[in-house]
Motif scaffolding. Structure first.
Motif, PDB file in Angstrom:
ATOM      1  N   PRO A 101       0.826  -1.217   0.000  1.00  0.00           N
ATOM      2  CA  PRO A 101       0.000   0.000   0.000  1.00  0.00           C
ATOM      3  C   PRO A 101       0.859   1.264   0.000  1.00  0.00           C
ATOM      4  CG  PRO A 101      -0.697  -1.542   1.715  1.00  0.00           C
ATOM      5  CD  PRO A 101       0.608  -2.041   1.201  1.00  0.00           C
ATOM      6  N   ASP A 102       0.392   2.271  -0.717  1.00  0.00           N
ATOM      7  CA  ASP A 102       1.033   3.584  -0.696  1.00  0.00           C
ATOM      8  C   ASP A 102       0.443   4.359   0.479  1.00  0.00           C
ATOM      9  OD1 ASP A 102       1.798   6.237  -1.018  1.00  0.00           O
ATOM     10  OD2 ASP A 102       1.668   6.158  -3.203  1.00  0.00           O
ATOM     11  N   PRO A 103       1.254   4.687   1.490  1.00  0.00           N
ATOM     12  CA  PRO A 103       0.703   5.357   2.685  1.00  0.00           C
ATOM     13  C   PRO A 103       0.007   6.676   2.373  1.00  0.00           C
ATOM     14  CG  PRO A 103       2.941   4.593   3.082  1.00  0.00           C
ATOM     15  CD  PRO A 103       2.686   4.437   1.616  1.00  0.00           C
ATOM     16  N   TYR A 104       0.364   7.298   1.244  1.00  0.00           N
ATOM     17  CA  TYR A 104      -0.209   8.599   0.909  1.00  0.00           C
ATOM     18  C   TYR A 104      -1.419   8.497  -0.027  1.00  0.00           C
ATOM     19  CZ  TYR A 104       4.110  10.253   2.983  1.00  0.00           C
ATOM     20  OH  TYR A 104       5.147  10.493   3.857  1.00  0.00           O
ATOM     21  N   LYS A 105      -1.799   7.251  -0.403  1.00  0.00           N
ATOM     22  CA  LYS A 105      -2.903   7.100  -1.334  1.00  0.00           C
ATOM     23  C   LYS A 105      -3.900   6.010  -0.946  1.00  0.00           C
ATOM     24  CE  LYS A 105      -0.198   8.549  -5.391  1.00  0.00           C
ATOM     25  NZ  LYS A 105       0.310   8.132  -6.729  1.00  0.00           N
ATOM     26  N   THR A 106      -3.476   5.012  -0.177  1.00  0.00           N
ATOM     27  CA  THR A 106      -4.275   3.795   0.004  1.00  0.00           C
ATOM     28  C   THR A 106      -5.151   3.853   1.249  1.00  0.00           C
ATOM     29  OG1 THR A 106      -2.480   2.538  -1.021  1.00  0.00           O
ATOM     30  CG2 THR A 106      -4.194   1.284   0.107  1.00  0.00           C
ATOM     31  N   GLY A 107      -6.460   3.575   1.071  1.00  0.00           N
ATOM     32  CA  GLY A 107      -7.376   3.427   2.199  1.00  0.00           C
ATOM     33  C   GLY A 107      -7.381   4.626   3.133  1.00  0.00           C
ATOM     34  N   ARG A 108      -7.385   4.329   4.429  1.00  0.00           N
ATOM     35  CA  ARG A 108      -7.402   5.392   5.433  1.00  0.00           C
ATOM     36  C   ARG A 108      -5.999   5.884   5.804  1.00  0.00           C
ATOM     37  NH1 ARG A 108      -8.206   4.711  10.083  1.00  0.00           N
ATOM     38  NH2 ARG A 108      -8.280   2.444  10.278  1.00  0.00           N
ATOM     39  N   MET A 109      -4.983   5.295   5.208  1.00  0.00           N
ATOM     40  CA  MET A 109      -3.631   5.690   5.581  1.00  0.00           C
ATOM     41  C   MET A 109      -3.388   7.203   5.442  1.00  0.00           C
ATOM     42  SD  MET A 109      -1.171   2.591   4.279  1.00  0.00           S
ATOM     43  CE  MET A 109      -0.961   1.102   5.283  1.00  0.00           C
ATOM     44  N   PRO A 110      -3.772   7.831   4.328  1.00  0.00           N
ATOM     45  CA  PRO A 110      -3.544   9.283   4.223  1.00  0.00           C
ATOM     46  C   PRO A 110      -4.294  10.078   5.289  1.00  0.00           C
ATOM     47  CG  PRO A 110      -4.061   8.333   2.075  1.00  0.00           C
ATOM     48  CD  PRO A 110      -4.343   7.269   3.091  1.00  0.00           C
ATOM     49  N   VAL A 111      -5.500   9.625   5.633  1.00  0.00           N
ATOM     50  CA  VAL A 111      -6.283  10.313   6.667  1.00  0.00           C
ATOM     51  C   VAL A 111      -5.576  10.207   8.009  1.00  0.00           C
ATOM     52  CG1 VAL A 111      -8.491  10.372   7.888  1.00  0.00           C
ATOM     53  CG2 VAL A 111      -8.433   9.899   5.435  1.00  0.00           C
ATOM     54  N   ASN A 112      -5.062   9.016   8.316  1.00  0.00           N
ATOM     55  CA  ASN A 112      -4.376   8.841   9.595  1.00  0.00           C
ATOM     56  C   ASN A 112      -3.079   9.646   9.636  1.00  0.00           C
ATOM     57  OD1 ASN A 112      -4.496   7.499  12.198  1.00  0.00           O
ATOM     58  ND2 ASN A 112      -2.642   6.441  11.557  1.00  0.00           N
ATOM     59  N   LEU A 113      -2.382   9.730   8.523  1.00  0.00           N
ATOM     60  CA  LEU A 113      -1.166  10.540   8.483  1.00  0.00           C
ATOM     61  C   LEU A 113      -1.483  12.014   8.751  1.00  0.00           C
ATOM     62  CD1 LEU A 113       0.742   8.989   5.441  1.00  0.00           C
ATOM     63  CD2 LEU A 113       1.202   8.638   7.877  1.00  0.00           C
ATOM     64  N   GLU A 114      -2.587  12.501   8.196  1.00  0.00           N
ATOM     65  CA  GLU A 114      -2.985  13.882   8.462  1.00  0.00           C
ATOM     66  C   GLU A 114      -3.344  14.067   9.939  1.00  0.00           C
ATOM     67  OE1 GLU A 114      -4.057  17.908   8.105  1.00  0.00           O
ATOM     68  OE2 GLU A 114      -2.706  16.576   7.028  1.00  0.00           O
ATOM     69  N   PHE A 164       6.911  -9.278   2.217  1.00  0.00           N
ATOM     70  CA  PHE A 164       5.850  -8.345   1.818  1.00  0.00           C
ATOM     71  C   PHE A 164       5.380  -7.500   2.999  1.00  0.00           C
ATOM     72  CE2 PHE A 164       1.339  -7.369   1.790  1.00  0.00           C
ATOM     73  CZ  PHE A 164       1.276  -6.513   0.696  1.00  0.00           C
ATOM     74  N   THR A 165       5.096  -8.142   4.134  1.00  0.00           N
ATOM     75  CA  THR A 165       4.623  -7.365   5.286  1.00  0.00           C
ATOM     76  C   THR A 165       5.704  -6.418   5.781  1.00  0.00           C
ATOM     77  OG1 THR A 165       5.208  -9.183   6.799  1.00  0.00           O
ATOM     78  CG2 THR A 165       2.933  -9.088   5.997  1.00  0.00           C
ATOM     79  N   LYS A 166       6.959  -6.816   5.670  1.00  0.00           N
ATOM     80  CA  LYS A 166       8.059  -5.908   6.044  1.00  0.00           C
ATOM     81  C   LYS A 166       8.019  -4.647   5.189  1.00  0.00           C
ATOM     82  CE  LYS A 166      11.713  -6.124   3.918  1.00  0.00           C
ATOM     83  NZ  LYS A 166      12.904  -6.588   3.188  1.00  0.00           N
ATOM     84  N   GLU A 167       7.868  -4.805   3.874  1.00  0.00           N
ATOM     85  CA  GLU A 167       7.842  -3.643   2.991  1.00  0.00           C
ATOM     86  C   GLU A 167       6.624  -2.763   3.274  1.00  0.00           C
ATOM     87  OE1 GLU A 167      10.212  -2.573   0.986  1.00  0.00           O
ATOM     88  OE2 GLU A 167      11.437  -4.257   1.683  1.00  0.00           O
ATOM     89  N   THR A 168       5.496  -3.398   3.609  1.00  0.00           N
ATOM     90  CA  THR A 168       4.295  -2.635   3.949  1.00  0.00           C
ATOM     91  C   THR A 168       4.515  -1.800   5.206  1.00  0.00           C
ATOM     92  OG1 THR A 168       2.846  -4.279   2.933  1.00  0.00           O
ATOM     93  CG2 THR A 168       1.860  -2.843   4.591  1.00  0.00           C
ATOM     94  N   ILE A 169       5.040  -2.423   6.259  1.00  0.00           N
ATOM     95  CA  ILE A 169       5.291  -1.707   7.512  1.00  0.00           C
ATOM     96  C   ILE A 169       6.399  -0.669   7.333  1.00  0.00           C
ATOM     97  CG2 ILE A 169       5.977  -1.954   9.932  1.00  0.00           C
ATOM     98  CD1 ILE A 169       3.238  -3.123   9.302  1.00  0.00           C
ATOM     99  N   LYS A 170       7.400  -1.002   6.556  1.00  0.00           N
ATOM    100  CA  LYS A 170       8.514  -0.078   6.318  1.00  0.00           C
ATOM    101  C   LYS A 170       8.022   1.215   5.673  1.00  0.00           C
ATOM    102  CE  LYS A 170      13.053   0.073   4.030  1.00  0.00           C
ATOM    103  NZ  LYS A 170      14.005  -0.714   3.198  1.00  0.00           N
ATOM    104  N   ALA A 171       7.184   1.095   4.653  1.00  0.00           N
ATOM    105  CA  ALA A 171       6.661   2.281   3.979  1.00  0.00           C
ATOM    106  C   ALA A 171       5.767   3.097   4.905  1.00  0.00           C
ATOM    107  CB  ALA A 171       5.889   1.861   2.725  1.00  0.00           C
TER     108      ALA A 171
END
Length: 323
Positions: A101-114, A164-171
């Motif tokens: 997932p792209d943290p700045y585009k995917t699901g609620r991730m961008p909302v949580n970052l804000e 895969f999960t490492k790359e997800t958490i890393k991003a």
């Protein structure tokens, strides 16, 4: 300033309150009303800072956000954390179909970052964020029984899933770091199921890579009896180590390097969740006395407190520790 320097910056003990959904009742919102609205998230953080005076600021913990971003179905209670209700990633082919997932585009991730950015910019305390580690995320999306069996029967699948999960958490952790989180703790409760050898093989290198990618304070928490895992947790490049209330800190503290902060370990359930204020004060004072020889100690709960923990109980633990 390092985490160690911060917890020694005043002539008292500091307190890290790893709270559950305790703040929801104070602001009158449900969990997803907060998760989906950065302004409500900031309102909650300010209220928690007002009511539970601590040495860190907090968002509403969002431990299933990566699973949600991957499209995993969740149970979404109004006043408790969401939890995974299916584990569909069972084969190597399933893993190969996944996209980080792209943290700045995917699901609620961008909302949580804000939300995290608002808290970091509006509350003058280090922002603490706990994020599930790669092994625990793998359990969420594959299921504990299936993953542990696969360590014996299908290691190629396990390695691919964990990479895969490492790359997800890393991003995601990098993005959380970039919006202002000061102390990022990796929570790997699922890893307590592993032998030390498997922990070293599957957990240490991946978490170290994640934490090496950050310029925040970095920590790790694992529930349960981690006596045999302490040295391996320390290998993950951490500034702080948080342990369960079942461990005896008089025994643990001498094993922790002087430059790593030992965090914990008041019982969040029987003591702070269900005990009296007098019992909480007595236990907190005793823990402080036990830890008096150690400058690298940060008082905290052994894990998240119960969602219905009485406000005055948590206030008693915090105020007694910080006095």
């Amino acid at each position: 300033m390092t985490l160690l320097e911060y917890v020694n910056s005043e002539n008292r003990r500091f307190f890290l309150a790893d709270m559950g959904t305790n703040g929801l009742e104070l602001v009158g919102y449900t969990a997803y009303e907060v998760y989906e609205d950065p302004k409500k998230q900031l309102e909650l953080a300010k209220k928690m800072d007002e009511v539970f005076e601590s040495d860190f600021s907090y968002s509403l913990c969002d431990g299933a956000i990566c699973s949600e971003a991957l499209g995993i179905k969740l149970l979404k209670p109004k006043y408790d954390f969401p939890s995974v209700i299916e584990h569909p990633i069972k084969t190597l082919e399933d893993v190969r179909k996944l996209e980080v997932p792209d943290p700045y585009k995917t699901g609620r991730m961008p909302v949580n970052l804000e939300s995290l950015r608002l808290i970091a910019n509006n509350i003058d305390k280090p922002l603490y964020v706990s994020i599930q580690g790669p092994f625990t995320l793998a359990i969420q999306i594959a299921g504990a029984t299936h993953l542990l069996k696969s360590i014996i029967t299908n290691r190629e699948y396990v390695e691919a899933l964990l990479d895969f999960t490492k790359e997800t958490i890393k991003a995601y952790t990098r993005a959380v770091n970039d919006v202002g989180a000061k102390y990022i703790q990796i929570a790997e409760p699922g890893a307590i199921t592993l032998s030390p050898a498997d922990f070293e093989k599957y957990v240490v290198p991946r978490n170290k890579e994640i934490l090496d990618n950050l310029d925040s304070w970095k920590g790790m928490h694992i529930c349960g009896d981690t006596t045999e895992l302490l040295d391996l947790m320390i290998k993950c490049n951490i500034d702080g180590i948080s342990l369960d209330q079942i461990l005896d800190y008089k025994v643990v503290a001498p094993k922790i390097p002087d430059d790593i902060v030992l965090i914990g370990n008041l019982d969040p359930i029987e003591l702070v969740g269900r005990g009296t204020r007098e019992e909480i004060k007595k236990a907190t004072v005793q823990l402080k006395k036990d830890m008096e020889p150690y400058d690298n100690y940060l008082c905290a709960l052994g894990c998240n407190c119960l969602n219905d923990t009485p406000v005055e109980n948590l206030q008693e633990a915090i105020s007694t520790a910080r006095t």
